[in-house]
Structure formats: C-alpha cells, structure tokens
Design an enzyme around this catalytic site. Sequence first.
Site, PDB file in Angstrom:
ATOM      1  N   HIS A 114       0.828  -1.216   0.000  1.00 60.25           N
ATOM      2  CA  HIS A 114       0.000   0.000   0.000  1.00 60.25           C
ATOM      3  C   HIS A 114       0.859   1.261   0.000  1.00 60.25           C
ATOM      4  O   HIS A 114       1.897   1.308   0.665  1.00 60.25           O
ATOM      5  CB  HIS A 114      -1.012   0.007   1.155  1.00 60.25           C
ATOM      6  CG  HIS A 114      -0.437  -0.024   2.540  1.00 60.25           C
ATOM      7  ND1 HIS A 114      -0.119   1.123   3.235  1.00 60.25           N
ATOM      8  CD2 HIS A 114      -0.137  -1.041   3.378  1.00 60.25           C
ATOM      9  CE1 HIS A 114       0.331   0.799   4.445  1.00 60.25           C
ATOM     10  NE2 HIS A 114       0.347  -0.515   4.557  1.00 60.25           N
ATOM     11  N   ASP A 117      -0.114   4.358   1.026  1.00 59.17           N
ATOM     12  CA  ASP A 117      -0.416   5.360   2.065  1.00 59.17           C
ATOM     13  C   ASP A 117       0.318   5.064   3.360  1.00 59.17           C
ATOM     14  O   ASP A 117       0.761   3.941   3.609  1.00 59.17           O
ATOM     15  CB  ASP A 117      -1.923   5.409   2.337  1.00 59.17           C
ATOM     16  CG  ASP A 117      -2.469   4.080   2.855  1.00 59.17           C
ATOM     17  OD1 ASP A 117      -2.200   3.039   2.223  1.00 59.17           O
ATOM     18  OD2 ASP A 117      -3.131   4.079   3.905  1.00 59.17           O
ATOM     19  N   GLU A 163      -4.965   1.884   2.833  1.00 59.01           N
ATOM     20  CA  GLU A 163      -4.958   0.673   3.665  1.00 59.01           C
ATOM     21  C   GLU A 163      -5.020   1.047   5.137  1.00 59.01           C
ATOM     22  O   GLU A 163      -5.677   0.395   5.934  1.00 59.01           O
ATOM     23  CB  GLU A 163      -3.692  -0.148   3.385  1.00 59.01           C
ATOM     24  CG  GLU A 163      -3.711  -1.555   3.972  1.00 59.01           C
ATOM     25  CD  GLU A 163      -3.219  -1.643   5.418  1.00 59.01           C
ATOM     26  OE1 GLU A 163      -3.416  -2.688   6.049  1.00 59.01           O
ATOM     27  OE2 GLU A 163      -2.660  -0.652   5.924  1.00 59.01           O
ATOM     28  N   HIS A 182       4.208   3.119  12.624  1.00 57.95           N
ATOM     29  CA  HIS A 182       3.307   4.178  13.105  1.00 57.95           C
ATOM     30  C   HIS A 182       3.961   4.979  14.225  1.00 57.95           C
ATOM     31  O   HIS A 182       3.325   5.313  15.221  1.00 57.95           O
ATOM     32  CB  HIS A 182       1.960   3.609  13.575  1.00 57.95           C
ATOM     33  CG  HIS A 182       1.212   2.900  12.489  1.00 57.95           C
ATOM     34  ND1 HIS A 182      -0.125   2.595  12.575  1.00 57.95           N
ATOM     35  CD2 HIS A 182       1.608   2.432  11.283  1.00 57.95           C
ATOM     36  CE1 HIS A 182      -0.503   1.970  11.472  1.00 57.95           C
ATOM     37  NE2 HIS A 182       0.543   1.846  10.684  1.00 57.95           N
TER      38      HIS A 182
HETATM   39 ZN    ZN Z   1       0.970  -1.437   6.401  1.00 51.07          ZN
END
Ligand code: ZN
Length: 423
Positions: A91, A93, A188, A394
């Site tokens: 993905h 994003d 995603e 993240h």
């Molecule tokens: Zn991921």
Amino acid sequence: MATRAPFASPLAEALAEDVLERLLRYARIDTQAAYRAPQRPSTEKQLELSRLLVGELLELGLEDARLTEDSNVFARLPGASGVPVVGLIAHVDTTPDVTAEGVSPIVHRAWDGEAIALPGDGRQVLDPERLPELAARIGHDIVTSDGTTLLGADDKAGIAEIMAAVAHLVRHPELPRAPIRVAFTVDEEVGRGAEDFDLEAFGADLAYTLDGSGLGELEIETFSAKAIRVTIRGLSVHPGTAKGKLVNAVKLASQLVESLPPDRLSPETTEEREGYVHPHRISGNAEQAIVDFIARDHDDALLEEHVELLRGLVAQVAEREPRADLQVEVRDSYRNMRPYIEKSPRVVEAALEAIRRAGVEPKMALTRGGTDGAVLSALGLPTPNVFTGGQEYHSVREWASVQDMAAAAATIVELAGVWAEPA
Ligand SMILES: [Zn+2]
C-alpha cells in the site's frame, strides 16, 4: 564502526542497494491518509506515489501498468503457462496518526550498536536496550527518519521490495517464474485499501501482501475488526444561564471513556490473540461529542462481546442523563483471514519455502491489526502477509534493516520460482 552484517543470500545481496534506493525515494513522498474522508483516496497526495510507480513499472517494461478507476496501481509480468498467477500487493499510504511531511531518511551504515539519537528531535532515541529486535541487528544498515516524521517503511519497504524483485525478474528472463500481478493500493491504513478492489481485472489466483514486519515472518491470522462511533448529543446553553438546563456532551463522553475496564481489553494491556475496545479519537463540544472506537479480536464471538460491552456502557451513561441522546454506529472493518487461507495450504507452504530459499528461517506469526489481505482473502483471493524488515511502525522511531528488506525482496523472487514448479 562494526563489521557490516552479511546478507541472507547472494540474491538478497544483489537486490539490497536497489531496495534501499527505492525506499529512500518513495519515503520522501508524503502519502499520509486521512480518517473518515468521504472521497477515495482519502488524500489526493497518495496518488503522487501511485503515478510515479506506474511510470517506473512502464519503464521496466511491465504490461498494462496503469492507475485504475479505484486508484490502485495494477501491472502484469508474464510468466510460465499452466501455473497459478501470483499477486504481489503493498500500500502507498501511511498512517494518519503520525506526520509524513518532509520525511528525511537517514541510513546508519553498519550500525555499531550504540543508541541511535534522531537528530530532528532530542527526545527520540532508538535504544537497543529497549528494542530487542534492534539489538539483534548490530552491523546492519539501519534506516530511520530524522525523528520529526515517521519513516514510512509501512508500507514503502513493501513497495520497494516488490519493485526491486520485479526489476530483477525482468533483467533475468532465464529464471523460471510464474506470471505476476502487481497491485499498489491506497488508504490501507484507514481500513479501505481493498475497497472496490477489482479481483477479476487483477487476475491473480493467489496473492501476498508485503506488509509485515520482522525477518522471516509469515502472517495468516489477523484480528477481526469493527469501527464503532458513539455520537453524544447534549444541550448547549450559555454558561451564564445554564443552571438546570445545560447537558454537557464533553462530560458525558469523558464518563463513557472513563467507564472502560482500566486493566484489560485495551491495546496497552493485551498481547497475542487478546482483543480490545480502543477509543482512538474524541472530538466535539458541549452540544455534541463523538467518540470513535475500534474493537478487535481474533475470535469473532469475543468481538461481538466487546461490542456488547461498549453498548452496555453507553446505555449506562444514557440512563444517568436521560436528556442526552446517545447513538451507537457499528461498521465491519475486516475479518480474520485464517479460515479463508487455510483452505489453500499451498499458498502458505510456497511462502515458507520461498523464505527458506532466500536464506531465512521462516516463522508463522499473527498480526494484531489488519491487512488488505484480510479483506481480499474473505473475497476469495487467499492473501497471507509476508515480512518487510520494517519495525516500530506508526511511530517517529520507525526503522528498517536493509539486510532484512533485501531478504524480503529475495523472498519475492523465490516465490515467483516456487510457483513456476509443478504442484
Ligand atoms: Zn501497512
């Protein structure tokens, strides 16, 4: 300076610099997604990377490389006939939770084992004493951000690995390979990556997402997940004349969050297969407040229990303040992919074999999140998740090992070979 760590295999070594160069290039493009945006993709800037990838795929000579109406990048690489068609998915994003504006990646070549202080923010230090995965990678080339943004290895490491592997296959037409289909999705991270995914146009018989983490890991289990929004309507009155009239939605939202169990059912108190109900966003004012939750569990029945628990807590708040109006809205996000993937054992066996051929000991893992593969598996395309070598996702302390990323790229090349062999 430490001695540079060896690569998992000669193939991994041959792919390493291309993977790194691609990660550094893709990471600099801000592709942050947004929660609950009405449009798709949730942010237009994601397509900047998508378009760049279409151009690079065309340059490599892949067939039919294009941006689809649903904002996916699709491309095909022909291979042996009479064998299954293999999909490779990542993905573009990055998470809405951490900024991706002005990503400035740093490569710590042959990392010496000392704590890595990220230069853009004095509070951000990667301390190997607290990061066992990092401590195990002395001598690796470690990529980080400068500490002011995430790195975006989730999932640009996956994209870089697929691109480097496909480029290698193009350069080596003599290698036996199954036909390949490439897809790069948007959104995603906001649970909409596989939305409207055109399985027929994609044309794969099975697929792999390159969206995992630690070296050698193969994931066939995800959470089942629901998104729950609680909307609280109070009664706003000027504070000067509010006596006996004001019903403050901010306070009711706070009571609801406070009534959650303090020592269980939260991401911060659970691990492995344990589920949770997690308030991740609160917004509003005295008139109206919204609390957004995610509920997740590997067990569908337990997931229903978590939702019911939250409904019960909402009912208690409503009972204490009958003048308020509380509404609960529950949406399915994705389902645990395990029951779907277990119907196709060869999809798992081939991945384990490819990881071994790349020079890495494979391990089965489970993800405490979702992947595009969870949605696609439920739709009939079995799609386990392969490691990428990225860690601490993240977070501004996100990092990736070049040696591990190279092993992931080698795994993809090997997968193309395994699937070209008779079953
Ligand atoms: Zn991921």
